[in-house]
Structures are given as structure tokens and as C-alpha cells.
Design an enzyme around this catalytic site. Structure first.
Site, mmCIF file in Angstrom:
data_model
loop_
_atom_site.group_PDB
_atom_site.id
_atom_site.type_symbol
_atom_site.label_atom_id
_atom_site.label_comp_id
_atom_site.label_asym_id
_atom_site.label_seq_id
_atom_site.Cartn_x
_atom_site.Cartn_y
_atom_site.Cartn_z
ATOM 1 N N ASP A 247 0.866 -1.161 0.000
ATOM 2 C CA ASP A 247 0.000 0.000 0.000
ATOM 3 C C ASP A 247 0.917 1.230 0.000
ATOM 4 O O ASP A 247 2.103 1.149 0.333
ATOM 5 C CB ASP A 247 -0.920 -0.005 1.224
ATOM 6 C CG ASP A 247 -2.226 0.726 0.949
ATOM 7 O OD1 ASP A 247 -2.247 1.589 0.059
ATOM 8 O OD2 ASP A 247 -3.231 0.438 1.629
ATOM 9 N N GLU B 87 -17.324 10.284 5.094
ATOM 10 C CA GLU B 87 -16.767 8.964 5.394
ATOM 11 C C GLU B 87 -15.846 8.558 4.255
ATOM 12 O O GLU B 87 -16.173 8.734 3.079
ATOM 13 C CB GLU B 87 -17.871 7.917 5.606
ATOM 14 C CG GLU B 87 -18.790 7.703 4.411
ATOM 15 C CD GLU B 87 -19.733 6.525 4.611
ATOM 16 O OE1 GLU B 87 -19.506 5.690 5.499
ATOM 17 O OE2 GLU B 87 -20.703 6.440 3.836
#
Length: 858
Positions: free
Chosen positions: A267, A609
Site C-alpha cells: 500500500d 466517510e
């Protein structure tokens, strides 16, 4: 003379090599052979450079620049116009993996067409390549996780099937000469929040049963059933080791147990977390971190720490031959895609991008994603003879519908636009009513802006912080700005995520006189100029803040310019301007007093969110949520409408489960619309009007409130999801209503007992006892009897079938041996053991919606 002669001979030799085709340049040879040949020609420094996501060109060998980083979560992302499908969690609600495969076949067509076009300009830059970092098959174990919207829900089986469909749609046919694209299973493993501490969080003391039955099955399925070409390791630690340096995850499980032969990518900047003091800090410096990551199985870094690999070899931390193992996987992947070839290997016309076929597919997927949660007194579908009021903060917000990791649709149909087509003129009232979270809302005046014949703001971008030289990109923003580099999202295609600047210009021509408020939420250097005068030089606003008020006069023109440059952190620019409208419940209700029904489009938004966000609104933290209820301001308005005697149909837009207990009382009907993509408004309107009979089912449990949830940082599955929850939720996993009624008969099993390697066939008669055609999702769950710490039930099969009114369909589902596979504590592995099993079949995971049969495994 002697030195000059030697130079000339070397030149001739180089020309000779170029003239003849080297093995790695020969497309008739296998990717394996070509990779082996090229690997031997590279220096150690070149190898290290090629193991970073932004791989440079190596002109002496004819290697073009290649950027590994690309996104296609629900359509080609961050690369200009593309078909934007519903967010992943919405597509999971379709319970239709066949349709999902079709959607991602469309996505891969658009991706290849775009990459072919970009390749004509030379090397492939970020968001232009053929390696797509999707799907996200983490388990959505807790509704507070902001990135849960990117997943396929809380169930390992559903996630596995959906993930396999995505990978096969992206990568193309198995028998093709070249791979169409490469997909990536992420984030491996045991990763699902919190966002605010993901760079230091340690998922420890994980119950082996939870690991093998919940957190790993989807990854295993993508490796063994879909041949996924990449796996992305996660940010967090697993049992004290950073996931991108976990020998257990990347070598023992992924390589040795599952025989994965693709590449592992980190990542982004996860390797830096190995040595940063505010992160994992398991390694002393970048050189040790790079060596540790490669030694433990990470082949490709999203970041730049692998540039230290030559120094790591020199220091004796790693051998060059180990680096060769990883790099060969990367080179082989590029050859498999045909990226190293001189000619295009998948010539797809650019006309497929947002084609009519793909637009229709986006609409169908949006329709199938919608879940009808409540329909008191059959208020839905709505009659077109009614007078309708459309209210709520999400009624006319196109950007909200895109979700995150999104592309940019040519046009987004909002719910308001779609409803106006069916309820023209005075038959429809539009009254926003309230903001999502605040008592005062901005009634936007973007519609009164234009420049050079274009509605909205014209944007120009530079890949430097001083707006110097020619712009690298231009864009037109027709709605309020919602721009961020969080999650490495570019402000526009071709724009850096660091060291960039922008200017946004328009001419505002107000139709009414009055005070106009400019509202910003920014991270970066920002200034606001009106008619050549800087009215706010250093806009500073961590939360939505009103920074300037213009006394506008109707008929005048106001030239507006916003200058922005990225600072030292992630860049954010949220901007809107218009008249301030304080929430006035009585005034809002008075405006809709003549309406027969109020359609209230509420919920939350991707601006609240998401991934590691700088959101400080009450109830939200770092992209996650601290509670799951509807924001208080919306609840107040819904209750006031109820008290005024209005019938309310509540359409909830969110990427996660909501605690809607008060709304079940204040509203007659509730629709869950997720973030439905470019065709979302049309899809919701079609459901509201009965043009489409809803068939979506919940891929997550809807809890009543956070009191029903364990601690967010506790990764134990105890008390979580339908598989381990003991309390009664608000709405169960697999739940969803229809406009017709289905009746299930008694199931027939083809055998009363089977061997561990045999298949059980269950056949259930399902009758449409209503008056309209509808689609039912038959769900089959399995429980192992006398399994004291096992799940109460776990999904093992489903089938979605359309049935005409008055007709009965015999629905058959095969349960292979894997359906009866559970973790065995004695053998310490997943296996099928003899004994009694219960098979539940029905229309949701709720006990009241299920019938039971028993089977013995010998």
C-alpha cells in the site's frame, strides 16, 4: 586515436544489437523467457528503480516509463470521463455476481481503450496504465469504518464471489494471448479500520478461527479461483509485523500454502511506516525497511524507499539474487500485458468509454443495488397523480453519488432531476430543508455562474506550486467543489498529488440582490479574489467555514477567482457559495404543506466517510464514524414532518449501515440507495414509481446503534455481523423487501447424507403470490451442529431469480464440499469433518425468514 577507435567499435556494436531483435523484445517468446532475458541485462540501480510504482524509462534497453498505480473501484477512476457505477458496497447489494462481471468487463474495455490512447503519448503515467488496484475484499466488520464502502460487505462468501467476478471481468478471458488488465486483491490482511491509526495499528491476538473463516477466504478465492495477478499488503501490523513485511502472510500463506505466483505490491508509503517514529517503527531506517519488505515477500513498492535497495545489498542486508526474484515477477507481468510490445495487443475503440451500452449497464446495476427496507401500508410505489415534495441535502448532489475512488461521469442524474421528469411543473415541490450536518445551509448559486460560455467554474492546474508555465490540465466544475488528494486522489487527471497549484475562475451574475456567503473547508494555501481585489488572502478552515460575505446586486457581474496551492499535507478544497439558509422547520414544512408525499433524500456523503480524512464534524473522525445514526439536523426535520402529518419516504444515501431506529417511526418507507453512481437518480426514481421492482439485499447488518457494537479496535468477530451477533439488529444481513410477495415451500435435498467430497443439491419451490413480477434472492446458510464457538450460520449459496405473478420457480443450489468447511481446532486448519449440519434456506439471515433442513456428512 586508440580510445576513439574503441568508442567507435562500441557504437557499432550497440547499433548491431539494436538492429537485431533481442530475446526480451521478441513477442513470440513466452513472458517467462522474455523476463528472464531482460532481467540479466539490468544493473542493480535499474532493478531498484523498476521496483517502484513510478518506474522510469531505461532508454538503453528500450524500456518505456510505466506507472503501476491505477484505480477502478467502480469504474475507471481518476482518469477523466468514464462510466461510474454504484459504489462497491451498493453493487454487493445486488447479490448478482453475473451482473458484476458484466460491469467490470465494461470497465476493462474502457480501461484498455484509455490506456491505448495514453500510450500514443509515450510512457504510461499515473492512472493511465494496465495494472488496477482493485478489488477491495476486506471484510466490513464494523459499520464505523469509512472505507467499508469500498468492500462487498461483511460476509466472506459473498465477498469472495463478488471479488472473483470483478477480477475475471478486469483481467479478461483466460485463453487470451495477452492479459486484458491485471487486478489486485487488497488489503492483505486483517485490515478494516480504524483509519486514524492505521499506520501504527497492530491487529494482534487474532483468533485462528476468525483469521481463516473470516479475514482470509476472499483473498484465497481470488488467488485460487480467479488467478488474480496482484495482491496488495495492508498498512497495519499483523501479530506485531507490518503486513508488507509479514513472512507469515506473504510467504507462508500466500506463496507456500496458496501457491500464488503473481506480484505483491505495498500500500502507498506503507514501507515508510516500517521506520517512521510515529508509525510502526520496526526498522531503524529506510534501507533496512526496504530489505525487510523484499525479503518477506513485497515485490513492488508504492513509494520510493526501494531506491535504497542497492545500499541494502552493499550493507549485506539482502542479496541481489533475492531482488531478482521479485523483479522478475514485475517484468513478467508487463510482458503478459503486452505493455513491452511495440504494437497494441488489445485494440479497443475509445468509443466504448461511457457508451450507451455502458450507461444502461450503470443504470441496471444502480437499480439492482437499491434495498427497500420499509414500506408501511404499501405507500410505494408512488402514483404519478400525487403531488410530491422532494427534500433533503442529497436530493440534488451529484458528487455525493460518485462515492470515493471514482471516475468522472459525463453526466450524473440526481434524484431531483429524475423526479422532475415524472412530476413536472407544480406537481413537484423542491425544498432542500436542511444541510447534512449543520443548522445553517448554503443555498448554492453555482447555477448563476459561467465563463467563456461554460456553466460553473473553469479550473486550470499546474504541476508546480506557483502556477508557472502552461497548465497541465483544465476542467469545468459545475457544482460545489469536493476536491482532495487524500487516498492519493488527484484534483484532476494529469495533476500531481503533491507540488501542484490551481486557479478556479467564473463570472457570477446574480438574479437577486442580497448577501452571498463564500464557504470553504481547505488544507492548502488559498486566496479568494473578487473583481480583481483579494478579499481573503489566507483562507484557513479545517471545518466548513464562512470566510467572506458579498453584498451582491442583481444585474451586476462579479469576476471570482480562487487560487490554490498544495501545502505540506494532503490537499483539500471544499467550496460552495450562495445564500445562507438557517434551518427553519416551520418555514420548510409550510413550503411542502400541499404535498401528498415527501421524498426526503438524506444520509451522509463520501466527504464525511472515507480514507484517512481530515473531517472534524461531530460523529466523524478521520474518515470513520464515532456513531452510526443519521445526523441530528436531519432527524429533527424528519420528526417535524411526521408531527405535521406528512407522509415521508426516506431515501438514505450512505456507504455504510445506518442506525435508523427513529426513521422507522417517522417515515412510512425507507430506501437504502448507497452511493449509486451516475445513473443513481434515475434508478431511485424508477423504484419509487414502480418502474423497477426493488430486488437489492443488504450485504451488511444494520445495527440499531453503536451500543450493539464491540470496541472498534477489537478484531475479534465475537458479537459482530449476522454470523456472531446475539442481539436483534434493526435490519438483518440479506434483508430486502419487494413490491410483491414470495412464498417458499419445503426444500428437497438430493441426499440425506453425503461424503465429505460430495455435492449436496437443495431445491426450493418459490412462488410469487403477488400481482406483479418480482425478483427473489434465495439464500442458503450452513451451521455445523455442536460447534460451540462457530458462527450461528454462514452464507454458503444464493440465487437471484425473477418470477412472474402466480408462478412457481424451482430454485436449485449446489453446496459443494467447501460449503461445509469450517476451522478445525484439532487439525488447526480449514476442513470438512463428519457430523450433523443444519442447512437454512430463506430470504434473509433473520431466523424468521428461514426454514431448516439437516444433513449428515459421513
Amino acid at each position: 586515436m586508440k580510445k576513439g577507435l574503441l568508442t567507435f567499435i562500441a557504437f557499432l556494436f550497440t547499433v548491431s544489437l539494436v538492429a537485431q531483435q533481442l530475446p526480451y523484445q521478441n513477442p513470440k517468446l513466452s513472458a517467462e523467457v522474455r523476463a528472464t532475458d531482460l532481467l540479466a541485462r539490468l544493473t542493480l540501480a535499474e532493478k531498484a528503480a523498476l521496483m517502484q510504482n513510478n518506474s522510469p524509462a531505461i532508454p538503453r534497453l528500450g524500456i518505456k516509463a510505466y506507472e503501476w498505480w491505477n484505480e477502478a473501484l467502480h469504474g475507471v477512476g481518476r482518469s477523466g470521463v468514464a462510466t461510474v457505477f454504484p459504489q462497491a458496497i451498493g453493487m454487493a447489494a445486488s447479490f448478482n455476481n453475473g451482473l458484476l462481471f458484466d460491469a467490470f468487463t465494461a470497465v476493462s474495455d474502457e480501461a484498455r481503450a484509455k490506456s491505448n490512447k495514453f500510450s500514443e503519448q509515450g510512457g504510461l503515467k499515473r492512472y493511465q496504465g494496465l495494472t488496477y488496484w482493485t478489488p477491495n475484499v476486506n471484510i466490513f466488520r464494523d459499520p464505523r469504518w469509512g472505507r467499508g464502502q469500498e468492500t462487498y460487505g461483511e460476509d466472506p462468501y459473498l465477498t469472495s464471489l463478488m471479488g472473483v467476478a470483478v477480477v475475471k471481468g478486469l483481467q479478461g478471458p483466460d485463453n487470451a494471448e495477452y492479459d486484458k488488465l491485471h487486478a489486485c486483491a487488497k488489503h492483505f490482511a486483517v485490515h478494516s479500520g480504524p483509519e486514524w491509526n492505521r499506520h501504527s495499528f497492530n491487529a494482534e491476538n487474532i483468533n485462528p478461527r476468525d483469521l481463516w473463516e473470516t479475514y482470509l477466504p476472499a483473498f484465497k478465492a481470488l488467488v485460487q479461483k480467479a488467478d488474480v495477478k496482484e495482491v496488495m499488503c495492508a498498512y497495519n501490523r499483523f501479530e506485531d509485523e507490518p503486513c508488507c513485511g509479514s513472512n507469515r502472510l506473504l510467504t507462508q500463506i500466500l506463496r507456500n500454502d496458496w501457491k500464488f505466483d503473481g506480484l505483491v505490491v505495498s500500500d502507498c508509503w506503507a514501507i515508510s511506516d516500517f521506520y517512521k517514529p510515529n508509525a510502526h517503527a520496526t526498522q531503524p531506517d529506510a534501507t533496512h525497511a526496504a530489505a525487510n519488505a523484499v525479503l518477506n515477500g513485497t515485490d513492488l513498492e508504492c513509494g520510493s524507499d526501494f531506491r535504497n535497495l542497492p545500499e541494502a545489498v552493499k550493507a549485506g542486508l539482502i542479496e541481489e539474487k533475492r531482488i531478482d526474484v521479485s523483479l522478475k515477477r514485475l517484468l513478467k507481468a508487463r510482458f503478459e500485458l503486452g505493455e513491452m510490445n511495440s504494437d497494441q495487443v488489445w485494440p479497443i475503440s475509445y468509443s466504448v468509454v461511457n457508451s450507451e451500452k455502458h450507461q444502461n449497464l450503470a443504470l441496471r446495476m444502480a437499480e439492482e443495488s437499491i434495498v427497500l427496507l420499509q414500506n408501511n401500508n404499501n405507500i410505494l410505489p408512488l402514483s404519478k397523480k400525487l403531488k410530491i415534495a422532494v427534500m433533503g441535502p442529497n436530493a440534488n448532489d451529484s458528487v455525493m453519488q460518485w462515492g470515493n475512488y471514482n471516475g468522472f461521469p459525463a453526466h450524473t442524474v440526481t434524484l431531483l432531476e429524475a423526479m422532475r421528469k415524472s412530476f413536472p411543473g407544480a406537481q413537484l415541490i423542491y425544498e432542500p430543508g436542511c444541510d447534512r450536518t449543520m443548522d445553517v445551509a448554503v443555498s448554492s448559486l453555482f447555477q448563476e455562474c459561467s465563463i467563456d460560455g461554460k456553466k460553473g467554474f473553469v479550473a486550470q492546474y499546474w504541476n508546480n506550486r506557483n502556477s508557472e508555465g502552461e497548465p497541465v490540465a483544465t476542467d469545468v466544475l459545475k457544482n460545489a467543489f469536493r476536491l482532495t488528494t487524500t487516498g492519493a486522489t488527484a484534483f484532476a487527471a494529469g495533476v500531481n498529488i503533491r507540488d501542484f497549484s490551481a486557479k478556479y475562475k467564473t463570472v457570477f451574475r446574480p438574479t437577486k440582490s442580497g448577501d452571498v456567503t463564500f464557504q470553504f473547508q481547505v488544507s492548502g494555501r488559498t486566496s479568494l479574489t473578487i473583481n480583481g481585489e483579494i478579499v481573503n488572502r489566507n483562507v484557513s478552515a479545517n471545518t466548513p467555514t464562512n470566510v467572506y460575505q458579498l453584498k451582491a446586486e442583481a444585474g451586476k457581474s462579479y469576476e471570482i477567482e480562487i487560487a490554490f496551492s498544495q501545502g505540506n499535507t494532503d490537499a483539500n478544497l471544499n467550496f460552495d457559495f450562495g445564500t445562507l439558509v438557517p434551518l427553519d422547520l416551520s418555514a420548510s414544512i409550510a413550503k411542502v404543506k400541499d404535498a401528498d408525499v415527501v421524498v426526503f433524500a438524506g444520509g451522509i456523503a463520501p466527504s464525511l466517510e472515507g480514507e484517512e480524512m481530515r473531517v472534524t464534524v461531530p460523529g466523524f473522525k478521520g474518515g470513520d464514524r464515532t456513531d452510526i445514526e443519521l445526523p441530528a439536523i436531519q432527524r429533527r426535520l424528519l420528526q417535524a414532518l411526521k408531527d405535521a402529518g406528512k407522509k415521508v419516504v426516506f431515501v438514505n444515501f450512505s456507504g455504510s449501515a445506518m442506525g435508523l431506529v427513529p426513521e422507522t417511526q417517522s417515515c412510512e418507507a425507507i430506501l437504502q440507495a448507497w452511493y449509486p453512481g451516475q445513473a443513481g437518480g434515475t434508478a431511485v426514481a424508477n423504484v419509487l414509481l414502480g418502474n423497477y421492482n426493488p430486488s437489492g439485499r443488504l450485504p451488511v447488518t444494520f445495527y440499531k446503534n453503536v451500543a450493539q457494537l464491540p470496541d472498534f479496535e477489537d478484531y475479534s468477530m465475537k458479537g459482530r455481523t449476522y454470523r456472531y451477533m446475539t442481539e436483534k439488529p434493526l435490519f438483518s444481513f440479506g434483508y430486502g423487501l419487494s413490491y410483491t410477495k414470495f412464498v417458499l415451500g419445503t426444500a428437497k435435498l438430493n441426499k440425506s447424507s453425503i461424503k465429505a467430497n460430495e455435492t449436496l443439491k437443495i431445491t426450493v419451490p418459490v412462488t410469487n403470490a403477488g400481482k406483479v413480477a418480482g425478483t427473489e434472492v434465495l439464500q442458503v446458510y450452513v451451521r455445523k451442529v455442536k460447534d460451540v464457538d462457530g458462527p450461528a450460520k454462514t452464507l454458503r449459496g444464493f440465487k437471484k431469480v425473477n418470477i412472474e405473478p402466480g408462478k412457481t420457480s424451482q430454485i436449485s443450489i449446489d453446496l459443494t464440499s467447501s460449503a461445509f468447511e469450517f476451522y478445525d481446532w484439532t487439525q488447526r486448519k480449514m476442513m470438512v469433518t463428519p457430523g450433523e449440519y443444519e442447512v437454512y434456506y430463506g430470504t434473509s439471515s433473520d431466523a424468521k425468514d428461514l426454514k431448516k433442513a439437516s444433513i449428515i456428512i459421513r
